[in-house]
Structure formats: C-alpha cells, structure tokens
Motif scaffolding. Structure first.
Motif, short mmCIF file in Angstrom:
data_model
loop_
_atom_site.label_atom_id
_atom_site.label_comp_id
_atom_site.label_asym_id
_atom_site.label_seq_id
_atom_site.Cartn_x
_atom_site.Cartn_y
_atom_site.Cartn_z
N ARG A 287 -12.05 5.47 -49.87
CA ARG A 287 -11.14 6.38 -48.73
C ARG A 287 -12.00 7.48 -48.07
O ARG A 287 -12.01 7.91 -47.02
CB ARG A 287 -9.81 6.81 -49.07
N TYR A 288 -12.79 8.14 -49.10
CA TYR A 288 -13.39 9.20 -48.69
C TYR A 288 -14.85 8.93 -48.07
O TYR A 288 -15.43 9.58 -46.86
CB TYR A 288 -13.79 10.41 -49.69
N LEU A 289 -15.35 7.69 -48.33
CA LEU A 289 -16.42 7.11 -47.64
C LEU A 289 -16.04 6.53 -46.24
O LEU A 289 -16.86 6.97 -45.34
CB LEU A 289 -16.93 5.99 -48.33
N SER A 290 -14.72 6.28 -46.05
CA SER A 290 -14.42 5.92 -44.77
C SER A 290 -14.14 7.16 -43.70
O SER A 290 -14.24 7.20 -42.54
CB SER A 290 -13.10 5.30 -44.93
N LEU A 291 -13.99 8.43 -44.51
CA LEU A 291 -13.77 9.78 -43.72
C LEU A 291 -15.29 10.14 -43.19
O LEU A 291 -15.41 10.66 -42.24
CB LEU A 291 -13.25 10.56 -44.66
N VAL A 292 -16.33 10.16 -44.31
CA VAL A 292 -17.71 10.56 -44.03
C VAL A 292 -18.42 9.73 -43.30
O VAL A 292 -19.17 10.01 -42.51
CB VAL A 292 -18.17 10.98 -45.33
N ASP A 293 -18.53 8.38 -43.64
CA ASP A 293 -19.37 7.29 -43.20
C ASP A 293 -18.81 6.16 -42.46
O ASP A 293 -18.69 4.85 -43.32
CB ASP A 293 -20.33 7.06 -44.28
N SER A 294 -18.24 5.97 -41.26
CA SER A 294 -17.46 4.89 -40.90
C SER A 294 -18.36 3.71 -40.53
O SER A 294 -17.79 2.44 -40.91
CB SER A 294 -16.77 5.11 -39.38
N ASP A 295 -19.70 4.10 -40.47
CA ASP A 295 -20.59 2.86 -40.36
C ASP A 295 -20.94 2.06 -41.53
O ASP A 295 -20.88 0.72 -41.53
CB ASP A 295 -22.00 3.40 -39.75
N PHE A 296 -20.88 2.68 -42.73
CA PHE A 296 -20.97 2.11 -44.03
C PHE A 296 -19.77 1.20 -44.00
O PHE A 296 -19.72 0.25 -44.59
CB PHE A 296 -21.06 3.22 -45.17
N ILE A 297 -18.42 1.52 -43.61
CA ILE A 297 -17.22 0.65 -44.04
C ILE A 297 -17.40 -0.75 -43.06
O ILE A 297 -16.96 -1.66 -43.56
CB ILE A 297 -15.98 1.60 -43.64
N GLU A 298 -17.86 -0.11 -42.01
CA GLU A 298 -18.04 -1.57 -41.05
C GLU A 298 -18.88 -2.32 -41.65
O GLU A 298 -18.84 -3.79 -41.67
CB GLU A 298 -18.57 -0.96 -39.54
N LYS A 299 -20.11 -1.98 -42.36
CA LYS A 299 -21.16 -2.83 -43.02
C LYS A 299 -20.33 -3.81 -44.15
O LYS A 299 -20.81 -4.82 -44.33
CB LYS A 299 -22.38 -1.94 -43.51
N LEU A 300 -19.40 -2.76 -44.96
CA LEU A 300 -18.86 -3.59 -46.04
C LEU A 300 -17.82 -4.77 -45.45
O LEU A 300 -17.74 -5.90 -45.89
CB LEU A 300 -17.93 -2.51 -46.94
N ARG A 301 -17.01 -4.48 -44.15
CA ARG A 301 -16.35 -5.32 -43.68
C ARG A 301 -17.11 -6.68 -43.26
O ARG A 301 -16.58 -7.80 -43.34
CB ARG A 301 -15.73 -4.79 -42.45
N VAL A 309 -12.07 -5.30 -48.23
CA VAL A 309 -12.10 -3.78 -47.89
C VAL A 309 -10.75 -3.17 -48.00
O VAL A 309 -10.57 -2.37 -48.71
CB VAL A 309 -12.82 -3.68 -46.64
N ASP A 310 -9.76 -3.87 -47.32
CA ASP A 310 -8.42 -3.57 -47.23
C ASP A 310 -7.88 -3.45 -48.63
O ASP A 310 -7.11 -2.45 -49.01
CB ASP A 310 -7.51 -4.35 -46.22
N TYR A 311 -8.14 -4.41 -49.53
CA TYR A 311 -7.72 -4.48 -50.79
C TYR A 311 -7.86 -3.01 -51.42
O TYR A 311 -7.09 -2.65 -52.14
CB TYR A 311 -8.28 -5.55 -51.66
N PHE A 312 -8.92 -2.59 -51.51
CA PHE A 312 -9.41 -1.51 -52.19
C PHE A 312 -9.12 -0.15 -51.12
O PHE A 312 -8.53 0.82 -52.01
CB PHE A 312 -10.83 -1.50 -52.13
N LEU A 313 -9.06 -0.37 -49.96
CA LEU A 313 -8.30 0.92 -49.30
C LEU A 313 -7.11 1.12 -49.46
O LEU A 313 -6.60 2.33 -49.61
CB LEU A 313 -8.82 0.57 -47.84
N ASN A 314 -6.22 0.03 -49.92
CA ASN A 314 -4.90 0.17 -49.92
C ASN A 314 -4.48 0.41 -51.47
O ASN A 314 -3.21 0.69 -51.82
CB ASN A 314 -4.21 -1.05 -49.30
N GLY A 315 -5.58 0.25 -52.34
CA GLY A 315 -5.37 0.35 -53.65
C GLY A 315 -4.36 -0.71 -54.26
O GLY A 315 -3.57 -0.45 -55.01
#
Length: 318
Positions: A287-301, A309-315
C-alpha cells in the motif's frame, strides 16, 4: 457498558465470559524462535484461535480507544505508514535516526497496567479497572509484551504515550521534527546544530519514563547530513524533497508475488522469512508502494495480474 455485556454482544453463546476471564496467554500460545545469521534473536508467539479472537475483542473495545499521540506515531495506525512518517521530514536537511532495542519485550505488565489505569477513558467499557489483572494475563507472556499478539502493537504505542508527548514538546521548543514508526525514532532539522546532543536527550527521556528498560540501539543510531539521497525506513528522500522507495523493497515484493504465482511452498517460506508470516505486513508494504510509486504498481499488475496485486493490496487471507 460492562465488559461482560460487550463480550456477550460479540460472542453470544460461543464462549463463556468466565472462560474469557480465566484465559492465560501462556497456556494459549506457542513460541517460535526467531533466528538471524544462525543466532537466536527472540521469539514470535503464535496464539490459539480462541486467544486471537479474544485479542481482537480487547482491541475493539479497549485498546483501540487507548491514548496515543497520533501526531507523531505512524506505526500500527490506520491511514499511517512509513511514508507518512518520513514525509514529515521532507523539508529537513539533517536527520537523526535510531531504534529501540528489543522493543516489545522491554515493555512490561506494569506498563500495560498503567495504560489500563490511566489511558482508556475513551473506551465504551466502564468496568475495565475490575478486570485489569485478567486483561494483563491475556496480553503478556512472562511479564512482557509478546511479538505476534494482535494487542501488542496498540499497547506499545499507548505505553509510549508519555514519552512521545515529552519528546514532541522538546522538539517543538527546539525547531525539530519528530516521528516514530513502531520502534524507529526519527528527528530532523534544517540546522545541524540542533541535533548535536539529541541522542542524550532522547535516551534521557526513555530513562525517565522507563527506568532504563528502553535503550536506543547504538548500532542503528545514525546522523545523516544533507547531500544526496537520504534513506530511512525503506523510503528515500531525494534532494528536492520528493519521496521514493528503496529498490530492495521493490525487489522483495516482486519475489513475493513471483513465488505466490509459481510455487506456494516457496511463497509460504518467503512470507515467514520476510514478513513474519503476516499478510498485514506485506499489505502495508504494498500500500505504501502504491502511494509513492504508482508506476511500480502498474508494472506488477502487468507482470502478475490484477487479481494477484489486489489480493495483497486488500490483505486477503485464504
């Protein structure tokens, strides 16, 4: 509301209140050694399902309401993270960082008792003072806060309430910025001189509130001057004040998702080694990666898919 009434409204007939009052943590958990570089570093305590449920109940009705200095505390708090902790220091030029040695196990049943006696006025439960010894028995092991109990993070923040207030007051009077994330303490200033004796001031306050039980970790104590990237709590402060994320944390998350997608046994082992087996830690990190580096989250997706990705974001727990 009485504690017995809160208990019955939560559990109905699943557990008896008398069973709750007689529960001892040490009889309802298993200890797991923590090792690092072949050296024992302490224990994580794995509570039984019954004790887990009792801990969630205590958090919901008591510890979530206990006094905490939310203006400086960023660990184990809703809508707070390492990013929010570090962002307070983005305008500073000089930094002091340290952590508290053996944090949880340095906090004792007496510290918990003080919280229950003086810091839970906002709880909806009116008879906490009647059940203090029972609550302490359920939330401590061998007289200290155990790593692995859901109540320990909340309690640790409340135990440091007086210390946090005193250090915050000192910092306000000396043009310093203070934040704490769990056992990590960070102070900063635009002036180097403001931090000259800061280690003595912080340790002095710890001594005052905890009689020498809480000590700064000298091997983790550092002063950082301005001039390039400043890395703290896995967050990097760039010279322009912008925050980014340490590459090691990004790689750790990539490895976790790779094993999750390809090898459940390796995933399980890696989760234990890197996140103490706690989904909440992996979720918080992502979640804090998503706050700071949205490009990295898109790479993971793109690499592992939205569901992963949503599995881990939602806990999500399976």
């Amino acid at each position: 509301m009485l504690l017995s009434e809160a208990f019955k409204s939560t559990f109905h007939e699943k557990f008896e209140f008398e069973d709750f009052l007689s529960t001892s943590a040490i009889a309802e958990c298993k200890s797991i050694p923590i090792t690092k570089e072949n050296r024992e570093k302490g224990f994580v305590f794995n509570p039984s399902e019954k004790l887990r449920r009792f801990h969630r109940f205590l958090n919901s009705f008591i510890f979530d309401f206990a006094d905490v200095n939310d203006s400086v505390v960023h660990g184990y708090r809703n809508n707070k993270s390492t990013v929010s902790s570090i962002s307070l220091h983005a305008e500073s030029k000089y930094f002091f960082k340290s952590d508290i040695e053996t944090f949880f196990s340095s906090l004792t049943d007496e510290d918990v008792k003080k919280v229950l006696l003086t810091q839970v006025a906002n709880s909806p439960v009116s008879d906490i003072d009647t059940h203090i010894e029972n609550i302490i028995s359920m939330t401590t092991v061998n007289g200290v806060l155990p790593v692995g109990f859901a109540t320990s993070p909340n309690l640790s923040n409340s135990c440091l309430f007086g210390f946090d207030n005193a250090l915050q007051d000192f910092c306000k009077g000396n043009s310093l910025t203070y934040s704490r994330y769990a056992d990590d303490i960070i102070l900063s200033s635009i002036s180097k001189d403001r931090l000259i004796n800061i280690e003595l001031e912080v340790q002095g306050l710890l001594n005052h509130f905890f009689n020498g039980r809480l000590r700064l970790n000298k091997s983790k104590t550092k002063r950082i001057g301005f001039g390039g990237k400043v890395k703290m709590l896995g967050v990097v402060v760039l010279p322009n004040g912008k925050l980014t994320v340490d590459i090691k944390i990004k790689r750790q998350m990539e490895v976790l998702m790779h094993f999750f997608s390809t090898d459940k046994k390796k995933y399980s082992d890696y989760m234990v080694r890197s996140y103490e087996g706690r989904m909440s830690l992996a979720t918080g990190q992502l979640r804090y990666l998503s706050l700071v580096d949205s490009d990295f989250i898109e790479k993971l997706r793109k690499r592992y898919g939205n569901l992963t990705v949503d599995y881990f974001l939602n806990g999500t727990e399976k």
